[in-house]
Design a protein around this motif. Structure first.
Motif, short mmCIF file in Angstrom:
data_model
loop_
_atom_site.label_atom_id
_atom_site.label_comp_id
_atom_site.label_asym_id
_atom_site.label_seq_id
_atom_site.Cartn_x
_atom_site.Cartn_y
_atom_site.Cartn_z
N ARG A 78 41.53 22.12 -35.86
CA ARG A 78 41.79 22.95 -37.04
C ARG A 78 41.22 22.29 -38.29
O ARG A 78 40.63 22.95 -39.14
CB ARG A 78 43.29 23.19 -37.21
CG ARG A 78 43.86 24.11 -36.12
CD ARG A 78 45.33 24.36 -36.29
NE ARG A 78 45.54 25.13 -37.52
CZ ARG A 78 46.71 25.26 -38.10
NH1 ARG A 78 47.77 24.69 -37.59
NH2 ARG A 78 46.83 25.98 -39.20
N ASP A 79 41.38 20.95 -38.39
CA ASP A 79 40.85 20.21 -39.53
C ASP A 79 39.32 20.31 -39.58
O ASP A 79 38.73 20.52 -40.64
CB ASP A 79 41.30 18.75 -39.45
CG ASP A 79 40.86 17.92 -40.63
OD1 ASP A 79 40.97 18.41 -41.78
OD2 ASP A 79 40.42 16.77 -40.43
N ARG A 81 37.49 22.68 -38.23
CA ARG A 81 37.14 24.07 -38.54
C ARG A 81 37.22 24.33 -40.05
O ARG A 81 36.37 24.99 -40.63
CB ARG A 81 38.07 25.03 -37.79
CG ARG A 81 37.73 26.51 -38.04
CD ARG A 81 38.82 27.43 -37.60
NE ARG A 81 40.01 27.18 -38.45
CZ ARG A 81 41.24 27.44 -38.08
NH1 ARG A 81 41.50 27.95 -36.90
NH2 ARG A 81 42.26 27.19 -38.89
N ASP A 82 38.25 23.77 -40.68
CA ASP A 82 38.44 23.97 -42.11
C ASP A 82 37.49 23.14 -42.97
O ASP A 82 37.28 23.45 -44.14
CB ASP A 82 39.89 23.66 -42.51
CG ASP A 82 40.89 24.63 -41.88
OD1 ASP A 82 40.46 25.73 -41.44
OD2 ASP A 82 42.09 24.29 -41.84
#
Length: 118
Positions: A78-79, A81-82
């Motif tokens: 998620r990190d 991706r962000d």
């Protein structure tokens, strides 16, 4: 190496051409970030969560940090991706796969121990 101005031969490591006196630059030094092999070994530009997931995955042979490796791997993806500039997808997936395997083994051992008691 040749002088960029006169084309004369320049000795390796020399800073000036002996024929025309032009300042010459040595071969471009390669940065660690540019070397793919070094990027695999060193955590250059990687997500901190991906690094943590990779280490937790290595410790999963002890089974206990399995769920933590799984969680850190998911958070790392998620990190990444962000923040597209961050690297470390491989380590994050390693954490997810090893964490899931260790967690599954812990569950099987726990269920087996429950059957053995009862």
């Amino acid at each position: 190496m040749q002088c960029p101005k006169c084309g004369g031969a320049v000795m390796p490591g020399a800073q000036f051409c002996v024929q025309c006196g032009t300042h010459v630059f040595g071969p471009r030094t390669q940065r660690i970030e540019d070397d793919p092999a070094m990027r695999m070994l060193l955590p250059v530009g990687r997500s901190g969560l991906a690094i943590a997931a990779g280490y937790m995955a290595l410790f999963c042979v002890l089974l206990v940090p399995g769920p933590l490796a799984l969680l850190l791997g998911i958070l790392a993806l998620r990190d990444i991706r962000d923040h597209p500039e961050k690297l470390g997808k491989g380590r994050a997936w390693f954490g997810i796969i090893m964490g899931a395997a260790a967690t599954a083994i812990m569950i099987v051992i726990g269920i087996g121990a429950g059957f053995a008691k009862g």
